[in-house]
Design an enzyme around this catalytic site. Structure first.
Site, PDB file in Angstrom:
ATOM      1  N   ASP A 312     -17.384  37.152   2.192  1.00  0.00           N
ATOM      2  CA  ASP A 312     -16.496  36.293   2.974  1.00  0.00           C
ATOM      3  C   ASP A 312     -16.766  34.808   2.738  1.00  0.00           C
ATOM      4  OD1 ASP A 312     -19.038  36.810   4.169  1.00  0.00           O
ATOM      5  OD2 ASP A 312     -18.335  35.758   5.965  1.00  0.00           O
ATOM      6  N   GLU A 313     -15.750  34.018   3.024  1.00  0.00           N
ATOM      7  CA  GLU A 313     -15.880  32.571   3.154  1.00  0.00           C
ATOM      8  C   GLU A 313     -16.562  31.887   1.981  1.00  0.00           C
ATOM      9  OE1 GLU A 313     -15.915  31.778   7.903  1.00  0.00           O
ATOM     10  OE2 GLU A 313     -17.849  32.209   7.024  1.00  0.00           O
ATOM     11  N   ASN A 314     -16.280  32.327   0.779  1.00  0.00           N
ATOM     12  CA  ASN A 314     -16.751  31.586  -0.383  1.00  0.00           C
ATOM     13  C   ASN A 314     -15.717  30.510  -0.669  1.00  0.00           C
ATOM     14  OD1 ASN A 314     -17.822  30.756  -2.861  1.00  0.00           O
ATOM     15  ND2 ASN A 314     -16.661  32.328  -3.961  1.00  0.00           N
TER      16      ASN A 314
END
Lengths: 671, 671
Positions: A312-314
């Site tokens: 997530d959230e790269n």
């Protein structure tokens, strides 16, 4: 006046020991109360019949110790024995479960005045049955008993998890263990252990010791502790799924191993919160060699078939800024960062498959081309769940189960993975495995984590276990009171740690004014707490007003309910209860101020205390006007403003009773 | 009436945050209060100067975390830095202590409005100084501060220990660690870890794994955990001395290794309490080979120079019954079992000396011929101490420090290892190293142990640290209230676990009637609890009335003091306070009975509750007669009988306020 329940009792209201079938949480699939009572006495015995040695023998002994502690019965050591059915509790287990997804967790519990039969296909079912039975422990003038009746039970969803983030704030093994006990009591069956983050790498790697040595502040789980916790969970029928969040959320890896990163470094452990730029470099073979070795080490350590790689959230910033990565993308026809991450995930997938694991990740990993045998965990919204299940992926719901957001249990409770009216077809529905509550670690300490997980997570446990038709919110709240007590009896510290914190903050045992205020205060919800001017970091003490305040404050809810009830059917007793309550808040402010004189830590709560007093004062006026049926027009503006002002947050917290005053105001001025 | 302190406040009385020099516990050697206040603010810094890296760096960071938690100040991560003296707290440590007996533990703490200087020869002294400083944390209208002044401090005795028996009831690592924190706060410096007993062998042996595998119920410390705990203690300046009790108290050894015993076996882990017959066979060489290997393993694991071999309560029955042992004694001119045990001890001594250890044992090991370099721990009486010190042995006092007996802190406090009038000469006095509180494990669980150790052990800590002239009991009790709060702030659970236990027993949060009763109830003292008809075993639940009741009940003590004060100087406010108190007890009984209806576990407390009510009723009568100055003669017998009856134990507990009624009775009827 005699009919009025004393205010103190109202505030301290809780489940009594006369628990019955309608106290059970989660609600079983089929309950048929019977006639009579099975009496508990010092001759009570547990007799086991199992085809192979299973988790039920030690499980029954742990259960006996809990029963012993609650009843003081002093049952003999040898209470749980192998043998023929007798007059006590007879447990019949057919097989030892593999502890894998889709294990049979059903059980049948039959209580008659003479004996109790607990039958289950697997030991997991029998463990669940024991939890149900303990919840039925009741008492009357003759002593302790179990009410007669029959329960046939099985979970609606096979995956009922709790994620614990031990990275942003460290949580030692004792915290994990007592929460595993809480999970078992609520029939949750997966611990999702979030082990690496920007703020800390929390597990010993023997292959790459710099990971935990440099990537943590000295707080990490040794492999010995990990094995111990896995065994502890296994004994309670709980699977343990590790998560190593990749390629983003990985700053802590790079402190010891900057060569894995997309930007040169050096790196230090992140102390702030949010989404950060550092990410694994997915273009270098050395990174995969490293990950192969490391993940293989971890795959050996964790026996479960599932393995979570985060995803997530790269934000891709370091990828964009690195010319070599850009060149690699061009060479390999990777159109964008999504495609690059997809390439990375495919490489991870091979490593995991080689180790016999099924890969899981957050919904970002659902990209075209990823094979169907992975599991998607939906966090950003429900769409990912629908999309994944439709495409034939197994999927878990976590969106709506973010307990770190401080929302009320009711909201999580209403969040059904397969709600009525879902457009998923029968085939897609099978792919919806269940869900997971997520206890993210930005604002929790070992002291506060229990009160952030419990009792609200019981609502999620029930949503995932019980029938979809079980959805009465007020009935849930009624039962949560008892469940909260049970959890404390089994070792959870959601209530006692708060009392310790209040005494610490007050520097005194005379904490009543603080307790009275905190009873109707909640920490700010969603992510608002991060935006109140306090520079949050991993070092900030979590011992302040917003940490002592608990989400979904029960006293505040009871007040709102009392107000609703009164406005629906105004009567004298109802008015007097509300009046007493309001007076206690009005008068509390002076006592609170006095307490603050020797406890500067509490001063940030003064605005809340003052607003509560103001609310109480206008509430008393409104109640009088309401009873008299004569609103005073010239007071309306002041009253409206007072109520509106009370919405203002302070000390990263807010009053949780304003809504009740708004209702009262509307009834008086715009009936 | 306005002048009267409200009853609830009296009951909840405790130290406030305005701690000052006269709150310190243990009392320092020299205190000189100064003028002004050092104000704590967010810019507070700790600056270290140390010749070599020492315990003070991590120690200062732990201290900052505690300070942060109490004040919510959000001090930066980097608060403790190396550097030049500044305006904050400056710590100067000359050497890193070896952590050995006779280490220099002195410190000088100087607080001015501008800066704080903490100087110590060793890091141990500096750690003690930090504890003193934290106790001085105060608050006023402007915020938190430390009062200006100068303290020069050093311990009176170099050995200030706490024995924890983890054998009779298992105590996990978390219990040991939080009690180490409590010890550090009270400047205690030796954990005496009682690791083997009839009821359990509680440490992993890699050389002889059957010792812990067969000799425990699965609860034992792994060597990894032992090292972790030793490091935890070391960081806090606490030595760890292991005890392996030999040749008696050794049943658990023989479960896996019956070949070591004097009788053939087989053996099972003992579940009862008392003195048992099994003992090592001191006549066979194989026993010494085994002990050599095992003790060498343990000597390697524990770095401390001292090693405790127990030696107490060997009843010799199995020696008497074994013809081979009798023959051996004849052959070797061993006149009696004392001589045989002396032979055994001499063999152990050689093993320990080979490993560079100094041997310690209970006073039974003081036999003619044992060399002078051992340490005698006096438990049976003070004579052993005098005798040993006179003969030139180092000696510790534990007689009088048996905190498992449930006696009041005052009694332990008055027990001076070197009392005024001691006949020991200067040379012998040097051999009195100090003493140890002993927390024996017959009647403690991980849930209750803290309330059995704290706060009473603070009294022993002060006796061993402070000057002999510090001996005002009422001043001690005044300061114990604050110390009890500090200990809770640092993680001890003596108060919170009791609250959990009351909620569990009541099955409810509405525990007021139970709390009111338990506030004046104490568990039976000395060993009386074992003789009340309950067959105590290691399996008995420790969740009942006598487990919730705490020794030296503070509310009972406050009532006794209030009565004394009133009888000394009878006045209206004093009489009203006592009257309110008595009425609350009189009225509590009905509420207690109601609570028992749904909580059968509490029914055993009904006789106590009834006796308390009866006491209250006669107390109210006596107070009236006292005020009127007219005793009613015909009531005397009934009143006297009621008071005498109230002495009767019930539920292995007793009312702790009877003495106050006796005083009142005597004043009224025999003034």
């Amino acid at each position: 006046m005699r009919k009025i329940i004393p205010l103190l009792f109202l505030i301290g209201l809780a489940g009594t020991a006369t628990a019955q079938f309608d106290e059970l949480l989660p609600v079983p699939q089929h309950v048929k109360p019977g006639k009579g009572r099975f009496r508990l006495g010092p001759n009570f015995r547990v007799v086991l019949r199992e085809s192979t040695p299973s988790r039920i023998r030690p499980g029954a002994n742990r259960w006996l110790t809990r029963l012993d502690g609650r009843t003081g019965l002093n049952l003999p050591d040898t209470a749980a024995t192998q043998g023929f059915p007798g007059d006590g509790l007879n447990i019949w287990v057919r097989t030892r479960a593999a502890l894998a997804l889709h294990d049979d967790e059903s059980y049948v519990l039959k209580i008659t005045p003479r004996r109790i039969m607990l039958e289950a296909e697997t030991d997991l079912g029998a463990l669940h049955g024991l939890e149900t039975l303990l919840q039925l422990l009741s008492a009357d003038a003759s002593g302790y008993y179990f009410p007669a009746g029959k329960i046939e039970d099985a979970p609606r969803f096979p995956w009922r998890g709790l994620l614990i983030d031990v990275c942003r704030h460290w949580q030692p093994a004792a915290v994990i263990k007592r929460n595993l006990d809480g999970m078992a009591a609520m029939k949750l069956n997966v611990l999702h252990w979030h082990l690496s983050e920007d703020q800390g790498f929390r597990i010993e790697s023997r292959r790459y010791p710099k990971l935990h040595e440099k990537g943590s502040n000295g707080h990490y789980f040794t492999q010995h502790e990990v094995r111990d916790i896995i065994a502890y969970a296994d004994a309670r029928g709980i699977r343990v799924v590790p998560e190593f969040d990749l390629p983003g959320h990985a700053t802590a890896w790079f402190v010891g191993h900057p060569e894995l990163a997309s930007a040169p470094g050096p790196y230090t452990i992140e102390t702030g919160f949010g989404v950060f730029d550092p990410a694994m470099d997915p273009t270098r073979e050395e990174v995969y060699t490293f990950l192969d070795t490391f993940l293989t080490e971890m795959c050996d350590l964790f026996p479960d078939a599932y393995f979570h790689i985060g995803g997530d959230e790269n934000n891709g910033k370091h990828w964009n800024a690195n010319p070599k990565i850009q060149a690699f993308m061009q060479e390999n026809d990777l159109a964008d960062n999504h495609a690059l991450q997809q390439y990375f995930n495919q490489r991870l997938l091979k490593i995991l498959e080689k180790n016999g694991k099924r890969m899981m990740g957050w919904d970002e990993i659902l990209q075209p081309g990823i094979p169907r045998n992975i599991v998607i965990q939906s966090w950003r919204g429900r769409e990912a769940l629908v999309q994944a299940a439709t495409q034939g992926y197994d999927v878990l719901l976590s969106n709506g189960y973010y307990i770190d957001l401080g929302k009320p249990a009711a909201e999580h409770y209403r969040n059904d993975p397969l709600p009525a009216g879902s457009q998923l077809d029968a085939e897609a529905r099978k792919h919806v495995l269940g869900g997971e509550a997520t206890m993210w670690g930005e604002l929790i300490s070992p002291e506060t984590i229990d009160s952030r997980i419990w009792p609200r997570t019981c609502a999620i446990a029930e949503r995932l276990w019980s029938a979809a038709s079980v959805k009465d919110v007020s009935d849930l709240y009624r039962r949560l009171e008892g469940a909260s007590l049970w959890l404390e009896m089994d070792g959870l510290r959601h209530r006692s740690n708060r009392e310790i914190m209040m005494r610490r903050a007050a520097g005194s045992t005379a904490i009543q004014p603080l307790a009275t205020l905190l009873d109707v205060v909640e920490p700010l919800k969603i992510y608002q707490r991060h935006h109140q001017g306090i520079p949050y970091s991993t070092a900030l003490p979590l011992t302040r007003i917003p940490d002592m305040a608990i989400p979904d404050a029960p006293v505040a809810r009871r007040f709102r309910t009392a107000m609703e009830d009164y406005l629906r059917e105004p009567d004298e007793p109802g008015r007097i209860v509300l009046t007493l309550w309001l007076r206690s808040w009005r008068d509390n402010h002076a006592a609170y101020l006095e307490l603050c004189e020797s406890a500067p830590l509490l001063r940030e709560g003064i605005p809340l205390s003052l607003r509560l007093k103001s609310l109480a004062v206008v509430g008393l006026e409104l109640l009088e006007m309401h009873a008299a049926g004569t609103p005073v027009a010239e007071k309306e503006t002041v009253i409206a403003r007072t109520i509106a002002n009370a919405r203002e947050p302070s000390a990263e917290s807010e009053l949780a009773v304003v809504e009740a005053f708004e209702m009262l105001y509307r009834t008086v001025y715009a009936p």
